[in-house]
Design an enzyme around this catalytic site. Structure first.
Site, mmCIF file in Angstrom:
data_model
loop_
_atom_site.group_PDB
_atom_site.id
_atom_site.type_symbol
_atom_site.label_atom_id
_atom_site.label_comp_id
_atom_site.label_asym_id
_atom_site.label_seq_id
_atom_site.Cartn_x
_atom_site.Cartn_y
_atom_site.Cartn_z
ATOM 1 N N TYR A 61 3.185 6.305 19.172
ATOM 2 C CA TYR A 61 2.039 5.754 19.915
ATOM 3 C C TYR A 61 1.586 6.657 21.067
ATOM 4 C CZ TYR A 61 2.562 1.341 17.398
ATOM 5 O OH TYR A 61 2.617 0.373 16.425
ATOM 6 N N LYS A 76 5.509 -4.872 11.644
ATOM 7 C CA LYS A 76 6.065 -4.876 12.997
ATOM 8 C C LYS A 76 7.146 -5.957 13.142
ATOM 9 C CE LYS A 76 1.711 -3.181 14.973
ATOM 10 N NZ LYS A 76 0.619 -3.502 15.906
ATOM 11 N N ARG A 126 -6.322 -0.383 5.527
ATOM 12 C CA ARG A 126 -6.806 -0.997 6.774
ATOM 13 C C ARG A 126 -7.671 -2.224 6.477
ATOM 14 N NH1 ARG A 126 -5.583 1.215 11.503
ATOM 15 N NH2 ARG A 126 -7.476 0.504 12.544
ATOM 16 N N PHE A 140 -1.310 -1.279 28.323
ATOM 17 C CA PHE A 140 -0.405 -2.065 27.477
ATOM 18 C C PHE A 140 0.692 -1.232 26.813
ATOM 19 C CE2 PHE A 140 -4.102 -0.883 24.870
ATOM 20 C CZ PHE A 140 -3.486 -0.245 23.799
ATOM 21 N N ASN A 162 0.193 -8.633 15.995
ATOM 22 C CA ASN A 162 -0.727 -8.559 14.859
ATOM 23 C C ASN A 162 -0.076 -8.103 13.550
ATOM 24 O OD1 ASN A 162 -0.532 -5.814 15.303
ATOM 25 N ND2 ASN A 162 -2.702 -5.495 15.706
ATOM 26 N N GLU A 220 2.235 10.348 10.598
ATOM 27 C CA GLU A 220 3.089 9.165 10.705
ATOM 28 C C GLU A 220 4.159 9.151 9.621
ATOM 29 O OE1 GLU A 220 -0.215 6.324 12.894
ATOM 30 O OE2 GLU A 220 0.100 6.073 10.742
ATOM 31 N N HIS A 279 1.020 -2.354 11.325
ATOM 32 C CA HIS A 279 0.330 -1.125 11.735
ATOM 33 C C HIS A 279 -0.108 -0.426 10.464
ATOM 34 C CE1 HIS A 279 -0.448 2.847 13.440
ATOM 35 N NE2 HIS A 279 0.181 3.299 12.368
ATOM 36 N N THR A 327 -7.887 -5.083 14.020
ATOM 37 C CA THR A 327 -6.759 -5.035 14.952
ATOM 38 C C THR A 327 -6.614 -6.348 15.708
ATOM 39 O OG1 THR A 327 -7.043 -2.643 15.187
ATOM 40 C CG2 THR A 327 -5.778 -3.758 16.898
ATOM 41 N N ARG A 356 -3.872 -9.849 8.734
ATOM 42 C CA ARG A 356 -3.980 -10.334 10.115
ATOM 43 C C ARG A 356 -4.796 -11.622 10.196
ATOM 44 N NH1 ARG A 356 -5.065 -4.268 12.057
ATOM 45 N NH2 ARG A 356 -2.901 -3.598 12.427
#
Length: 154
Positions: free
Chosen positions: A52, A12, A88, A60, A115, A129, A118, A94, A105
């Protein structure tokens, strides 16, 4: 036996701005995953809203879209055995405060809203995706010279 699959990982804007692209790529390479696509992109608002869309009813959502559009994103496709689940795990929870040390993270983030990465949460979503972020022909198919050193033969 576990399957070889592809996952979508995006660094990100906070991760890109903080110079974490190299260290994050190294985490996946060191684990033995193969990078099959990579690009630095400044996604449009429409692109991010599509990515998203499952979060569009969350309070949010607008802030997330603004944040994700605030700078470049390093979009990647990684390939390997159980790439989605393991990807992950490499990223961590998250909420960075719930992430174990040693995860991306856990090592690089504090706030949920910053964070760093993704990661696809299922093989099905990874396929969606990847198709959203990469055009046909941008994801490469190749055999890594280290393949036989990472995976044992069945």
């Amino acid at each position: 036996m576990s399957s070889t699959e592809q996952t979508f990982i995006a660094i990100k804007p906070d991760g890109v701005q903080r110079g974490l692209v190299g260290p994050i790529i190294s985490r996946f390479e060191n684990r033995g995953f193969k990078l099959v696509a990579l690009k630095l992109i400044s996604p449009s608002k429409e692109h991010l809203e599509k990515h998203y869309e499952d979060l569009s009813d969350k309070p949010f959502f607008n802030g997330l879209i603004a944040y994700m559009g605030s700078g470049p994103v390093a979009a990647m496709v990684w390939e390997g055995r159980d790439a989605v689940k393991t990807g992950r795990t490499i990223l961590g929870a998250t909420n960075p405060l719930a992430s174990a040390p040693g995860t991306i993270r856990g090592d690089y983030a504090i706030d949920v809203g910053r964070n760093v990465c993704h990661g696809s949460d299922s093989v099905e979503n990874a396929k969606k995706e990847i198709a959203l972020w990469f055009k046909e022909g941008e994801v490469q198919s190749w055999k890594s010279a280290q393949f036989d050193w990472v995976y044992e033969k069945p």
